[in-house]
Design an enzyme around this catalytic site. Sequence first.
Site, PDB file in Angstrom:
ATOM      1  N   GLU A 140       0.825  -1.209   0.000  1.00 51.20           N
ATOM      2  CA  GLU A 140       0.000   0.000   0.000  1.00 51.20           C
ATOM      3  C   GLU A 140       0.858   1.259   0.000  1.00 51.20           C
ATOM      4  O   GLU A 140       0.508   2.261  -0.632  1.00 51.20           O
ATOM      5  CB  GLU A 140      -0.946  -0.004   1.206  1.00 51.20           C
ATOM      6  CG  GLU A 140      -1.926  -1.163   1.245  1.00 51.20           C
ATOM      7  CD  GLU A 140      -2.807  -1.235   0.009  1.00 51.20           C
ATOM      8  OE1 GLU A 140      -3.087  -0.186  -0.597  1.00 51.20           O
ATOM      9  OE2 GLU A 140      -3.229  -2.349  -0.360  1.00 51.20           O
ATOM     10  N   ASP A 208       3.832  -4.777  -6.118  1.00 52.82           N
ATOM     11  CA  ASP A 208       4.433  -6.039  -5.664  1.00 52.82           C
ATOM     12  C   ASP A 208       5.957  -5.952  -5.728  1.00 52.82           C
ATOM     13  O   ASP A 208       6.656  -6.299  -4.768  1.00 52.82           O
ATOM     14  CB  ASP A 208       3.955  -7.201  -6.536  1.00 52.82           C
ATOM     15  CG  ASP A 208       2.529  -7.619  -6.234  1.00 52.82           C
ATOM     16  OD1 ASP A 208       1.990  -7.192  -5.197  1.00 52.82           O
ATOM     17  OD2 ASP A 208       1.951  -8.366  -7.048  1.00 52.82           O
TER      18      ASP A 208
END
EC number: 3.4.-.-
Length: 490
Positions: A140, A208
């Site tokens: 995040e 990611d």
Amino acid sequence: MKRVAGMFRTSLIVLALFANGAMAQTSPLGHQKNQLPEIGVVASNAISIDRERTIGDAYMRQLRAQAPIVNDPLLEEYLQDLGNRLVTQADNVKFPFRFFWINNSDINAFAFFGGHVAVHTGLLIAADNESELASVLAHEITHVTQRHIARSIEASQNNSPLQMLSMLGGVLVSMANPEAGMAILGAGMAGAQQAAINYTRDNEKEADRIGIQMLSKSGFDPNAAGTFFGKLAERYRYKSKPPAFLLTHPLPESRIADARSRADMYAVPPQSRQVSESFALAKVRVLARYSDDVANNRDYFEKIQNHPLPAWQQAGTYGLVLLDFADEKYAQAEKTLAGLLAAQPDNLFFIDAMTDILLEQKRVDDAIALLDPMAKRMPRNRVVSLNLANALIKGRQYERAIALLKDYLLINPEHTLSYQLLADAYSESKQKMEMHQARAEFFALLSVYPKAIDELQTAYNFTGEQRLEQQRIRARIDQLREAERKLKSL
């Protein structure tokens, strides 16, 4: 439904800001203005850093008013410390990050403008170790530092305003309510819809990649991302209603495999194999205080008391203390907790629990005596400061409590619980003007400007001949009216 409607209204407000920011950068013919970009700032043509802060602040105020935010100093401090540990290893950080909990059993987390990252309590319960929780935070944080929403706006500037608003409406609503957000996305035009899907996939891959690198640099196990994502995907593979996190962060096998292969690029640090004591205590605290399954929780706490690792044994005992406290078995809770405190006298989880136990037994002086030495060693620590302020109010030492809270608010001006305690202290000490001023600041943090203004107008009636206070109150009322006007104009 009121909360969902409120979230949707908030999203429309934020969309207006998006649209203003995006369209202001183009001429009536759709050509880019001849201006120099901000060097090193991603997506600066779509939305400036200052506007991003403004949007983030507006959305955060709305969330405070409508979402079940957890105002728990212990859990706040744990999450902020964990988040800061990751942020120190992040690139392109443009503002301080604020991490906060939402009391929701869904497995979810989301980030939005201005460095705000929300984590559902259900995510903490689902994580088996701190590295798994940190892997989601790192993901995040990357969405924020890489300015993925702003880049989505920039990528959409060639679409019509209607297409762009439809797409972004779905993105924003899905932050707070994934199913509603997906429905809005589904109602958008096909071209904008496909662009949103493709761009989101790219964002997820980037989050990611950078997130796993951040995880490793921060001393966590980089394998945790692939492990946690894989565990979630497997657990909900055949469920008709997957958790919110899987709706906003799709996890196909290829993505999980890619996360695992990326982790192989980094050496696993030795500390990642250790159990975080704070993680274990935070997880137990959420289970004991913010979940309804009390019977199963007691069984779970008794079970982990026999865990081979001391950190979990201790957490199990702490959980039983919290359950005994909730059952008003204060003597039993105190006796058990005394053993934990003897071993770790500065553990804030134990200090907080003992303070609660003492105050419930009307032993206010004992609570203050417990906290005073810690306040000298740890000034402005949120757990110690707020517990001590609460104890001082109960002990009728109002001026000390007020001074402590005002000092704390100097460095944490948006802490709603502190304003609530401050209003209580003023109320108990019959300081009417100051009480209404504190309440006004509390309502302003929730963007409930009419109530904030009413409180200040009431405070004005108690100023007497204090001309300086009258001027301050009038000036503050003007500020709040301007804030309300800007919000309505959106």
